[in-house]
Design a protein around this motif. Structure first.
Motif, PDB file in Angstrom:
ATOM      1  N   VAL A 212       0.859  -1.186   0.000  1.00 25.88           N
ATOM      2  CA  VAL A 212       0.000   0.000   0.000  1.00 25.88           C
ATOM      3  C   VAL A 212       0.894   1.234   0.000  1.00 25.88           C
ATOM      4  CG1 VAL A 212      -0.164   0.050   2.522  1.00 25.88           C
ATOM      5  CG2 VAL A 212      -1.948   1.123   1.165  1.00 25.88           C
ATOM      6  N   SER A 213       0.453   2.280  -0.644  1.00 25.26           N
ATOM      7  CA  SER A 213       1.165   3.553  -0.633  1.00 25.26           C
ATOM      8  C   SER A 213       0.826   4.312   0.640  1.00 25.26           C
ATOM      9  CB  SER A 213       0.760   4.390  -1.852  1.00 25.26           C
ATOM     10  OG  SER A 213       1.237   5.723  -1.722  1.00 25.26           O
ATOM     11  N   VAL A 214       1.759   5.137   1.071  1.00 24.43           N
ATOM     12  CA  VAL A 214       1.520   5.944   2.266  1.00 24.43           C
ATOM     13  C   VAL A 214       0.333   6.885   2.077  1.00 24.43           C
ATOM     14  CG1 VAL A 214       3.123   7.798   1.597  1.00 24.43           C
ATOM     15  CG2 VAL A 214       2.656   7.369   4.025  1.00 24.43           C
ATOM     16  N   VAL A 215       0.030   7.252   0.842  1.00 30.77           N
ATOM     17  CA  VAL A 215      -1.103   8.152   0.629  1.00 30.77           C
ATOM     18  C   VAL A 215      -2.430   7.464   0.928  1.00 30.77           C
ATOM     19  CG1 VAL A 215       0.177   9.445  -1.132  1.00 30.77           C
ATOM     20  CG2 VAL A 215      -1.380   7.628  -1.835  1.00 30.77           C
ATOM     21  N   ASP A 216      -2.416   6.125   1.013  1.00 32.98           N
ATOM     22  CA  ASP A 216      -3.634   5.374   1.310  1.00 32.98           C
ATOM     23  C   ASP A 216      -3.638   4.807   2.730  1.00 32.98           C
ATOM     24  OD1 ASP A 216      -4.737   5.697  -1.309  1.00 32.98           O
ATOM     25  OD2 ASP A 216      -3.338   4.183  -2.037  1.00 32.98           O
ATOM     26  N   LEU A 217      -2.668   5.208   3.534  1.00 40.36           N
ATOM     27  CA  LEU A 217      -2.607   4.746   4.920  1.00 40.36           C
ATOM     28  C   LEU A 217      -3.834   5.256   5.679  1.00 40.36           C
ATOM     29  CD1 LEU A 217      -0.856   3.404   7.195  1.00 40.36           C
ATOM     30  CD2 LEU A 217       0.104   5.690   7.580  1.00 40.36           C
ATOM     31  N   ASP A 218      -4.504   4.365   6.402  1.00 40.48           N
ATOM     32  CA  ASP A 218      -5.712   4.794   7.124  1.00 40.48           C
ATOM     33  C   ASP A 218      -5.643   4.518   8.621  1.00 40.48           C
ATOM     34  OD1 ASP A 218      -5.971   2.054   7.118  1.00 40.48           O
ATOM     35  OD2 ASP A 218      -7.836   1.998   5.966  1.00 40.48           O
TER      36      ASP A 218
ATOM     37  N   LEU B  36       6.677   6.017  16.288  1.00 42.16           N
ATOM     38  CA  LEU B  36       7.761   6.524  15.450  1.00 42.16           C
ATOM     39  C   LEU B  36       7.485   6.127  14.011  1.00 42.16           C
ATOM     40  CD1 LEU B  36      10.636   7.889  15.417  1.00 42.16           C
ATOM     41  CD2 LEU B  36      11.572   5.565  15.530  1.00 42.16           C
ATOM     42  N   ALA B  37       7.672   7.065  13.096  1.00 44.09           N
ATOM     43  CA  ALA B  37       7.492   6.787  11.675  1.00 44.09           C
ATOM     44  C   ALA B  37       8.734   7.216  10.907  1.00 44.09           C
ATOM     45  CB  ALA B  37       6.267   7.537  11.125  1.00 44.09           C
ATOM     46  N   TRP B  38       9.060   6.439   9.894  1.00 41.08           N
ATOM     47  CA  TRP B  38      10.206   6.699   9.014  1.00 41.08           C
ATOM     48  C   TRP B  38       9.661   6.849   7.606  1.00 41.08           C
ATOM     49  CZ3 TRP B  38      15.493   7.376   9.046  1.00 41.08           C
ATOM     50  CH2 TRP B  38      16.219   7.058   7.891  1.00 41.08           C
ATOM     51  N   MET B  39       9.899   8.016   6.956  1.00 39.56           N
ATOM     52  CA  MET B  39       9.372   8.249   5.619  1.00 39.56           C
ATOM     53  C   MET B  39      10.387   9.025   4.784  1.00 39.56           C
ATOM     54  SD  MET B  39       5.742   9.920   4.354  1.00 39.56           S
ATOM     55  CE  MET B  39       6.155  11.632   4.714  1.00 39.56           C
ATOM     56  N   PRO B  40      11.175   8.337   3.935  1.00 39.74           N
ATOM     57  CA  PRO B  40      12.158   9.027   3.096  1.00 39.74           C
ATOM     58  C   PRO B  40      11.493   9.879   2.025  1.00 39.74           C
ATOM     59  CG  PRO B  40      12.687   6.688   3.342  1.00 39.74           C
ATOM     60  CD  PRO B  40      11.279   6.873   3.833  1.00 39.74           C
TER      61      PRO B  40
ATOM     62  N   ALA C 185       3.355  15.832  -4.576  1.00 37.99           N
ATOM     63  CA  ALA C 185       1.950  15.691  -4.180  1.00 37.99           C
ATOM     64  C   ALA C 185       1.765  14.505  -3.236  1.00 37.99           C
ATOM     65  CB  ALA C 185       1.064  15.534  -5.414  1.00 37.99           C
ATOM     66  N   ASP C 186       2.460  13.394  -3.522  1.00 36.24           N
ATOM     67  CA  ASP C 186       2.368  12.218  -2.669  1.00 36.24           C
ATOM     68  C   ASP C 186       3.021  12.479  -1.313  1.00 36.24           C
ATOM     69  OD1 ASP C 186       1.012  10.851  -4.623  1.00 36.24           O
ATOM     70  OD2 ASP C 186       2.757   9.732  -5.328  1.00 36.24           O
ATOM     71  N   LEU C 187       4.100  13.243  -1.320  1.00 29.64           N
ATOM     72  CA  LEU C 187       4.762  13.576  -0.061  1.00 29.64           C
ATOM     73  C   LEU C 187       3.826  14.374   0.841  1.00 29.64           C
ATOM     74  CD1 LEU C 187       7.334  13.677   1.707  1.00 29.64           C
ATOM     75  CD2 LEU C 187       7.954  15.781   0.487  1.00 29.64           C
ATOM     76  N   GLU C 188       3.181  15.381   0.280  1.00 31.34           N
ATOM     77  CA  GLU C 188       2.285  16.213   1.085  1.00 31.34           C
ATOM     78  C   GLU C 188       1.097  15.401   1.606  1.00 31.34           C
ATOM     79  OE1 GLU C 188       1.265  19.661  -1.150  1.00 31.34           O
ATOM     80  OE2 GLU C 188       3.330  20.404  -1.260  1.00 31.34           O
TER      81      GLU C 188
ATOM     82  N   ALA D  76      18.456  12.002  -6.806  1.00 29.53           N
ATOM     83  CA  ALA D  76      17.144  12.260  -6.217  1.00 29.53           C
ATOM     84  C   ALA D  76      16.080  12.421  -7.295  1.00 29.53           C
ATOM     85  CB  ALA D  76      17.201  13.504  -5.336  1.00 29.53           C
ATOM     86  N   ALA D  77      16.441  13.058  -8.398  1.00 31.84           N
ATOM     87  CA  ALA D  77      15.490  13.205  -9.500  1.00 31.84           C
ATOM     88  C   ALA D  77      15.141  11.844 -10.092  1.00 31.84           C
ATOM     89  CB  ALA D  77      16.074  14.124 -10.577  1.00 31.84           C
ATOM     90  N   LEU D  78      16.149  10.968 -10.232  1.00 28.70           N
ATOM     91  CA  LEU D  78      15.887   9.635 -10.772  1.00 28.70           C
ATOM     92  C   LEU D  78      15.002   8.808  -9.853  1.00 28.70           C
ATOM     93  CD1 LEU D  78      19.398   8.601 -12.187  1.00 28.70           C
ATOM     94  CD2 LEU D  78      17.354   9.189 -13.489  1.00 28.70           C
ATOM     95  N   ARG D  79      15.102   9.036  -8.557  1.00 25.77           N
ATOM     96  CA  ARG D  79      14.327   8.240  -7.600  1.00 25.77           C
ATOM     97  C   ARG D  79      12.887   8.743  -7.452  1.00 25.77           C
ATOM     98  NH1 ARG D  79      17.499   4.509  -5.486  1.00 25.77           N
ATOM     99  NH2 ARG D  79      19.745   4.873  -5.344  1.00 25.77           N
ATOM    100  N   GLY D  80      12.593   9.912  -8.012  1.00 31.11           N
ATOM    101  CA  GLY D  80      11.205  10.353  -8.080  1.00 31.11           C
ATOM    102  C   GLY D  80      10.836  11.527  -7.205  1.00 31.11           C
ATOM    103  N   GLY D  81      11.555  11.722  -6.090  1.00 30.77           N
ATOM    104  CA  GLY D  81      11.194  12.805  -5.186  1.00 30.77           C
ATOM    105  C   GLY D  81      11.941  14.088  -5.434  1.00 30.77           C
TER     106      GLY D  81
END
Length: 299
Positions: A192-198, A205-209, A216-219, A258-263
């Motif tokens: 599941v993507s973090v954007v769908d975490l419920d 504690l949370a870890w989110m690179p 948009a997904d980060l926000e 970082a650009a290649l990895r998407g963020g």
């Protein structure tokens, strides 16, 4: 003059030695025999990757997490070469399904786990107490091979973890890892993507690179993680922010990766502003060479 480690011949020579047993021989202090092995080694000596002693013995110039395990080194470098080839041929969309790259990232995650346990948690007193007494729950966004979740659950008996990833290949590796460690009942792995975490009010504690998440997904992810944390729980968010003391090439390489990895790259100041705007409190940072850690808690 370009850093020699950015030259494809150097990377290829290192990958070959790692994959055919030559690098293991170097680590063991054994002499190389084959003509191509020796040619590879001479190139790596000239590139300051290897140092040659007066008696002919070779050893790595620098310590690196990959260097101690030839198989991981070979996997990581092969993934780097394939990523460069994809980019060079125009197929430059981020890929999280390369098994070699997943393994290499897992090794880097082991270092991150040590930092969390030894440097970060001692500063987060209430959260550290929950880990110490075995009641903590950890959220691992982009779980990869499960290295961080495994390490924290081993280090703190009773701790539970939830790992999120959208890559079935990564999750398969993570399941094998936590099963082998006897932790399958304490590490919940979800595709599941973090954007769908419920989840709500669950994690200490949370870890989110940041580097793997488009803006948009980060926000959206920051909103979902905030809701999922217990009051007083902390988010640790690594950001792709080159150290101000980096050389221009080092800074550009971090930004390109970082650009290649998407963020994409992000300044620490921008990351702290995002955290504050999302409703987190007490945002602060620890600066690093190729990335920095940002911290914030749920009020």
């Amino acid at each position: 003059m370009i850093d020699s480690l950015r030259q494809v011949q150097v990377v290829g020579a290192l990958a070959r030695l790692a994959g055919n047993g030559g690098w293991a021989g170097i680590l063991a202090g054994e002499p190389l025999r084959g003509t191509m092995d020796m040619a590879d080694a001479r190139l790596l000596v000239a590139a300051d990757v290897l140092h040659e002693h007066a008696d002919g013995r070779l050893e790595p110039v620098e310590l690196h997490p990959w260097y101690d395990d030839p198989a991981v080194l070979a996997s990581g470098l092969a993934a780097e070469l394939r990523r460069a080839l994809r980019h060079g041929t125009g197929a430059d969309q981020p890929s999280g399904d390369d098994p070699d790259e997943i393994v290499a990232m897992g090794v880097a995650s082991q270092s991150a786990a040590a930092i969390l346990a030894d440097a970060v948690l001692p500063m987060l007193t209430q959260t550290r107490d929950r880990f110490d007494d075995g009641t903590a729950c950890f959220l691992d966004v982009g779980v990869g091979t499960g290295a961080i979740s495994e390490a924290l659950c081993r280090r703190f008996p009773g701790t539970r973890a939830v790992g999120l990833d959208v890559s079935p290949e990564a999750l398969a590796m993570a399941r094998d890892r936590v099963a082998a460690a006897g932790l399958a009942d304490r590490v919940d792995l979800r595709r599941v993507s973090v954007v769908d975490l419920d989840d709500v009010d669950r994690y200490d504690l949370a870890w989110m690179p940041q580097v793997f998440l488009a803006r948009a997904d980060l926000e959206r992810g920051l909103d979902r993680v905030l809701a999922s944390l217990r009051p007083g729980g902390w988010l640790v968010m690594p950001v792709a922010a080159p150290d101000p003391g980096c050389t221009p090439l080092e800074a550009a390489a971090v930004e390109h990766d970082a650009a290649l990895r998407g963020g994409g790259a992000m300044s620490v100041e921008s990351a702290l502003s995002l955290l504050t705007d999302a409703g987190y409190a007490d945002a602060w940072d620890m600066r690093g060479v190729s990335q920095s850690l940002t911290f914030a808690r749920k009020p």
